[in-house]
Design a protein around this motif. Structure first.
Motif, PDB file in Angstrom:
ATOM      1  N   GLU A 651       0.775  -1.274   0.030  1.00 46.29           N
ATOM      2  CA  GLU A 651       0.001  -0.180  -0.036  1.00 46.29           C
ATOM      3  C   GLU A 651       0.678   1.457  -0.024  1.00 46.29           C
ATOM      4  O   GLU A 651       0.472   2.369  -0.628  1.00 46.29           O
ATOM      5  CB  GLU A 651      -1.160  -0.040   1.077  1.00 46.29           C
ATOM      6  CG  GLU A 651      -1.977  -1.048   1.218  1.00 46.29           C
ATOM      7  CD  GLU A 651      -2.864  -0.872   0.044  1.00 46.29           C
ATOM      8  OE1 GLU A 651      -3.080   0.367  -0.338  1.00 46.29           O
ATOM      9  OE2 GLU A 651      -3.401  -1.636  -0.790  1.00 46.29           O
ATOM     10  N   VAL A 652       1.801   1.313   0.676  1.00 49.36           N
ATOM     11  CA  VAL A 652       2.903   2.599   0.660  1.00 49.36           C
ATOM     12  C   VAL A 652       3.350   2.620  -0.643  1.00 49.36           C
ATOM     13  O   VAL A 652       3.405   3.885  -1.224  1.00 49.36           O
ATOM     14  CB  VAL A 652       4.047   2.168   1.811  1.00 49.36           C
ATOM     15  CG1 VAL A 652       5.084   3.437   1.802  1.00 49.36           C
ATOM     16  CG2 VAL A 652       3.440   2.060   3.076  1.00 49.36           C
ATOM     17  N   THR A 653       3.937   1.781  -1.333  1.00 50.12           N
ATOM     18  CA  THR A 653       4.306   1.909  -2.774  1.00 50.12           C
ATOM     19  C   THR A 653       3.120   2.421  -3.559  1.00 50.12           C
ATOM     20  O   THR A 653       3.264   3.262  -4.441  1.00 50.12           O
ATOM     21  CB  THR A 653       4.882   0.586  -3.216  1.00 50.12           C
ATOM     22  OG1 THR A 653       5.958   0.044  -2.462  1.00 50.12           O
ATOM     23  CG2 THR A 653       5.599   0.714  -4.764  1.00 50.12           C
ATOM     24  N   LYS A 654       2.220   1.804  -3.567  1.00 47.24           N
ATOM     25  CA  LYS A 654       0.892   2.283  -4.510  1.00 47.24           C
ATOM     26  C   LYS A 654       0.560   3.601  -4.223  1.00 47.24           C
ATOM     27  O   LYS A 654       0.074   4.420  -5.223  1.00 47.24           O
ATOM     28  CB  LYS A 654      -0.219   1.471  -4.088  1.00 47.24           C
ATOM     29  CG  LYS A 654      -0.188   0.030  -4.709  1.00 47.24           C
ATOM     30  CD  LYS A 654      -1.435  -0.724  -4.396  1.00 47.24           C
ATOM     31  CE  LYS A 654      -2.922  -0.225  -4.542  1.00 47.24           C
ATOM     32  NZ  LYS A 654      -4.010  -0.975  -4.287  1.00 47.24           N
ATOM     33  N   LYS A 655       0.690   4.288  -2.934  1.00 49.69           N
ATOM     34  CA  LYS A 655       0.382   5.516  -2.581  1.00 49.69           C
ATOM     35  C   LYS A 655       1.584   6.500  -3.291  1.00 49.69           C
ATOM     36  O   LYS A 655       1.143   7.846  -3.595  1.00 49.69           O
ATOM     37  CB  LYS A 655       0.421   5.845  -1.248  1.00 49.69           C
ATOM     38  CG  LYS A 655      -0.998   5.202  -0.583  1.00 49.69           C
ATOM     39  CD  LYS A 655      -0.884   5.462   0.798  1.00 49.69           C
ATOM     40  CE  LYS A 655      -2.454   4.645   1.290  1.00 49.69           C
ATOM     41  NZ  LYS A 655      -2.439   4.878   2.869  1.00 49.69           N
ATOM     42  N   ILE A 691      -4.651   1.326 -10.079  1.00 47.57           N
ATOM     43  CA  ILE A 691      -3.741   0.262  -9.686  1.00 47.57           C
ATOM     44  C   ILE A 691      -4.304  -0.770  -8.628  1.00 47.57           C
ATOM     45  O   ILE A 691      -5.046  -0.443  -7.787  1.00 47.57           O
ATOM     46  CB  ILE A 691      -2.477   0.889  -9.363  1.00 47.57           C
ATOM     47  CG1 ILE A 691      -2.024   1.902  -9.901  1.00 47.57           C
ATOM     48  CG2 ILE A 691      -1.532  -0.199  -8.889  1.00 47.57           C
ATOM     49  CD1 ILE A 691      -0.598   2.477  -9.463  1.00 47.57           C
ATOM     50  N   ILE A 692      -4.435  -1.986  -9.395  1.00 53.61           N
ATOM     51  CA  ILE A 692      -4.657  -3.004  -8.435  1.00 53.61           C
ATOM     52  C   ILE A 692      -3.187  -4.162  -8.247  1.00 53.61           C
ATOM     53  O   ILE A 692      -2.871  -4.523  -9.141  1.00 53.61           O
ATOM     54  CB  ILE A 692      -5.827  -3.946  -8.983  1.00 53.61           C
ATOM     55  CG1 ILE A 692      -7.161  -2.949  -9.235  1.00 53.61           C
ATOM     56  CG2 ILE A 692      -5.987  -5.083  -8.104  1.00 53.61           C
ATOM     57  CD1 ILE A 692      -8.204  -3.915  -9.918  1.00 53.61           C
ATOM     58  N   ILE A 702      -5.018  -0.037 -14.922  1.00 51.29           N
ATOM     59  CA  ILE A 702      -6.254   0.239 -15.710  1.00 51.29           C
ATOM     60  C   ILE A 702      -6.200   1.492 -16.047  1.00 51.29           C
ATOM     61  O   ILE A 702      -6.509   2.407 -15.460  1.00 51.29           O
ATOM     62  CB  ILE A 702      -7.444  -0.193 -14.566  1.00 51.29           C
ATOM     63  CG1 ILE A 702      -7.433  -1.635 -14.184  1.00 51.29           C
ATOM     64  CG2 ILE A 702      -8.683  -0.110 -15.509  1.00 51.29           C
ATOM     65  CD1 ILE A 702      -8.500  -2.004 -13.321  1.00 51.29           C
ATOM     66  N   LEU A 703      -6.171   1.779 -17.388  1.00 48.33           N
ATOM     67  CA  LEU A 703      -6.168   2.983 -18.090  1.00 48.33           C
ATOM     68  C   LEU A 703      -7.696   3.235 -18.658  1.00 48.33           C
ATOM     69  O   LEU A 703      -7.880   2.465 -19.456  1.00 48.33           O
ATOM     70  CB  LEU A 703      -5.115   3.165 -19.137  1.00 48.33           C
ATOM     71  CG  LEU A 703      -3.917   2.682 -18.737  1.00 48.33           C
ATOM     72  CD1 LEU A 703      -2.834   3.052 -19.671  1.00 48.33           C
ATOM     73  CD2 LEU A 703      -3.351   3.669 -17.288  1.00 48.33           C
TER      74      LEU A 703
END
Length: 716
Positions: A651-655, A691-692, A702-703
């Protein structure tokens, strides 16, 4: 009441007598078609004999010049009276319909019955001709009654001609000459196009040869020449051929049309309907083989009708679209149907019986075969022109590719020097104001573009190098083989010009061929040429992908296909994809969208590069990596999904992934600006990026992009 009944009875007798009455045939020395002077009686039970027929009052006038009897298993009796007003006592009655299974002629001479039958083998006939010929002997100035019993498993058309032996013989000779020309023409077309097939190996020519063969056999079988010239003592085989040959002609003709017009690609909706007449023709052939004669004849009728409807529908629609082969096919088929239609109208009495109408079917068939041969030749010429044009375009593309590579190398060297200078300047100005920091960020964004350009050039160089090496590696052995062939030809020239005996020359030639391994040499040359062709084709595909991706620096808003953009990007990074990463592409039929194609190509490049990096980091040199790309759309948006089974993100990287300068790669492997640029590019396209991701299982980007872009004056 009794008086009224009596009057009605008299009227009934008058009608019956009128129905059975028929005017006599007046013969004055010239050939005459007698069909409209004939009365007809049907015997459904097939039990009536000549004595019963002579007493019968149930004959009905034919009313037409050529009687056309329906498809039936009944016996049909024909009655007519001839009055001879010529000076000839010996006449000939010709029945020009050779497909009768029963034909018996009865003459009433001085009250006695004389019977002539054609139920014997062909070799026992008095007149060796496929038509039925009967002697009619009648004293000039007198009249005689005659009966004819006929039967056939096919529909019967009965052209009855009365004439002198000389005039009938002349008529038959003219007919044989016309049919000889027709058969010769068909045979020439078969042999000529068969030799062309052996040269070009085009399936269309094979279908055409078989179609010409069976359509020719159908015509000569229906006209009786097969029975007369080939199967004269085998009437049962001729009986089978009456339906089998037209059935095979119909099957092969429809297959030829499908192959020649490429209906599967050019007319996919109608393509599947072509199998209907093929099925009906096959059923007709099977029914005739197993003895269901009338059913097979009726199946041929239905198959022919469906063929006409489907063929005209396909050829007319393709002709309206400007497809040249369809126009030629339509003309040939129209002439064939016109000739057949005139022949049928002649049999129905709509058009007169004459030398012209007698040969309309054969004329239409001949024109059909000739025009189809021209159409095949025109198609081959078209393919040749297209091939030459394609080769010319490939050569131009190769030259353009060389020019682009040279320019890109020069630009790359310049940009690398500029980037080095910009980075050094940025390190010395870290304490500048916020404006300076913004300027530095802009310079780094430009640097990221240059990195993408560097990756583009490296990918193209890697991709083109393989097929080019494949071509160049084949040149040396090919030159060697050609030199060997030249030496061999020179040696053969010496042997050929020598005074040695022919056998000695042949021995020397065979020895030389064996020494140089002539057969192996031919095979090797073919393989080398095939390798060069494959290398050139692969280079052409790479250049096509480069054309799409090279819009990286375009700043014009235009409509573009995202599937093409993804494919061009995959070509660029193909050197990063190893055989151990499985690529799955599930492209939908998405519409073009308004966008800046070059900017979106850069987004795809960044995301795909990160996905490949994550997969390689997880699997290293092992198999199991999967990269999946999916495109879909709804009424207003296009969705692009890029999924990998790499290391995934927490989750940290996704943010933080879209923040400038954030990267999870090692030092020197990334600038941290790729995903930031991707995020800003998608947002400025009024789209969304999601992003998932699950750590250890992979990530999915997902664009979502709008189909119609609401343009805002902003520098992208």
């Amino acid at each position: 009441m009794k008086r009224c009944c009596f009057i009605l009875f008299l009227l009934y007798l008058f009608v019956c007598v009128s129905a059975s009455a028929q005017s006599p045939i007046i013969f004055k020395g010239e050939n005459v078609v007698i069909g409209d002077h004939v009365s007809i009686l049907e015997d459904p039970a097939n039990t009536l004999g000549i004595d019963d027929i002579r007493k019968s009052k149930s004959f009905v006038p034919s009313g037409v010049s050529i009687p056309n009897l329906q498809l039936s298993s009944s016996d049909f009796w024909l009655k007519f009276t001839i009055r001879n007003e010529s000076d000839q006592e010996h006449l000939i009655l010709a029945l020009e319909y050779p497909m009768l299974s029963t034909c018996e002629f009865y003459a009433m001479t001085d009250g006695n019955v004389q019977k002539m039958s054609y139920n014997n083998p062909f070799s026992n006939r008095k007149y060796q001709h496929q038509n039925f010929l009967f002697d009619v002997r009648i004293v000039p100035g007198t009249s005689e009654d005659y009966f004819l019993r006929v039967k056939s498993s096919e529909q019967m058309v009965l052209p009855l001609i009365l004439g002198t032996p000389k005039s009938i013989a002349e008529n038959l000779a003219t007919n044989d000459l016309a049919w000889g020309i027709f058969m010769g023409l068909i045979l020439v077309m078969i042999l000529y196009n068969f030799f062309i097939y052996l040269s070009v190996k085009d399936t269309s020519y094979l279908y055409f040869v078989l179609y010409s063969l069976f359509i020719g056999l159908s015509s000569i079988t229906l006209s009786g020449y097969t029975y007369r010239l080939i199967l004269f003592d085998h009437p049962e085989l001729n009986h089978l051929g009456i339906v089998i040959f037209p059935g095979l002609a119909g099957i092969v003709g429809n297959l030829f049309m499908m192959n020649f017009l490429q209906t599967k690609d050019n007319s996919p909706r109608m393509h599947r309907f072509v199998y209907l007449p093929i099925l009906l023709y096959s059923i007709a052939v099977i029914l005739r083989v197993f003895g269901y004669d009338q059913a097979s004849f009726r199946a041929i009728d239905f198959a022919a009708i469906s063929t006409v409807i489907i063929t005209f529908t396909i050829t007319i629609s393709l002709s309206l679209e400007g497809y040249r082969p369809a126009k030629l096919f339509l003309l040939a088929f129209t002439l064939f149907i016109t000739g057949l239609l005139l022949f049928v109208l002649r049999n129905l009495g709509v058009v007169p019986y004459s030398n012209f109408t007698n040969y309309t079917k054969e004329t239409g068939t001949a024109l059909d075969v000739i025009l189809l041969a021209f159409a095949l030749a025109d198609k081959i010429n078209t393919f040749k022109r297209d091939k030459e044009r394609s080769q010319e375009q490939t050569l131009l593309a190769l030259k353009e590719n060389e020019r682009i590579i040279r320019e890109q190398n020069a630009i790359l060297e310049t940009k690398v020097n500029e980037r080095t200078y910009e980075l050094s300047e940025a390190n010395t100005e870290l304490n500048q104001t916020l404006i300076d920091l913004k300027e530095a960020e802009g310079q780094l964004v430009e640097a990221e573009k240059m990195a993408s350009l560097g990756q583009l050039t490296a990918g193209i160089a890697h991709e083109i190098n393989n097929p080019i090496n494949f071509v160049t590696s084949n040149i040396t052995p090919l030159n060697r083989d050609v030199d060997i062939l030249i030496d061999f030809i020179q040696e053969m020239e010496k042997i050929g010009l020598s005074d040695l005996p022919v056998a000695e020359k042949q021995r020397l030639i065979d020895n030389h061929k064996e020494e140089m391994e002539f057969d192996y040499l031919k095979m090797e040359i073919n393989q080398l040429l095939k390798g060069i062709q494959e290398g050139a084709s692969r280079t052409s595909e790479i250049v096509k992908g480069l054309r799409v991706f090279s819009r990286l620096d375009e700043d014009d808003l235009k409509k573009a296909d995202m599937n093409d953009g993804l494919d061009s990007t995959l070509i660029i990074i193909n050197n990063l994809l190893s055989n151990k990463i499985k690529l799955e592409k599930n492209y939908g039929e998405i519409p073009f969208i308004e966008c800046y194609p070059g900017k979106l190509n850069q987004v795809f490049l960044n995301i795909l590069s990160n996905a490949i990096y994550a997969i390689n980091k997880k699997f290293e040199d092992k198999e199991g990596g999967i990269l999946k790309i999916t495109t879909t759309n709804d009424e207003s948006r296009v969705t692009i999904k890029i999924k990998d089974n790499g290391t995934g993100m927490d989750e940290v990287t996704k943010k933080k992934i879209f923040e400038p300068f954030f990267t999870t790669k090692d030092v020197g492997e990334g600038t941290g600006l790729g995903m930031s640029i991707a995020y800003n590019t998608i947002r400025r396209h009024q789209g969304e990026i999601q992003i998932i991701s699950i750590p250890g299982e992979g990530s999915e980007f997902i664009l979502e992009l709008p189909i119609v872009f609401e343009y805002i004056e902003e520098d992208i």
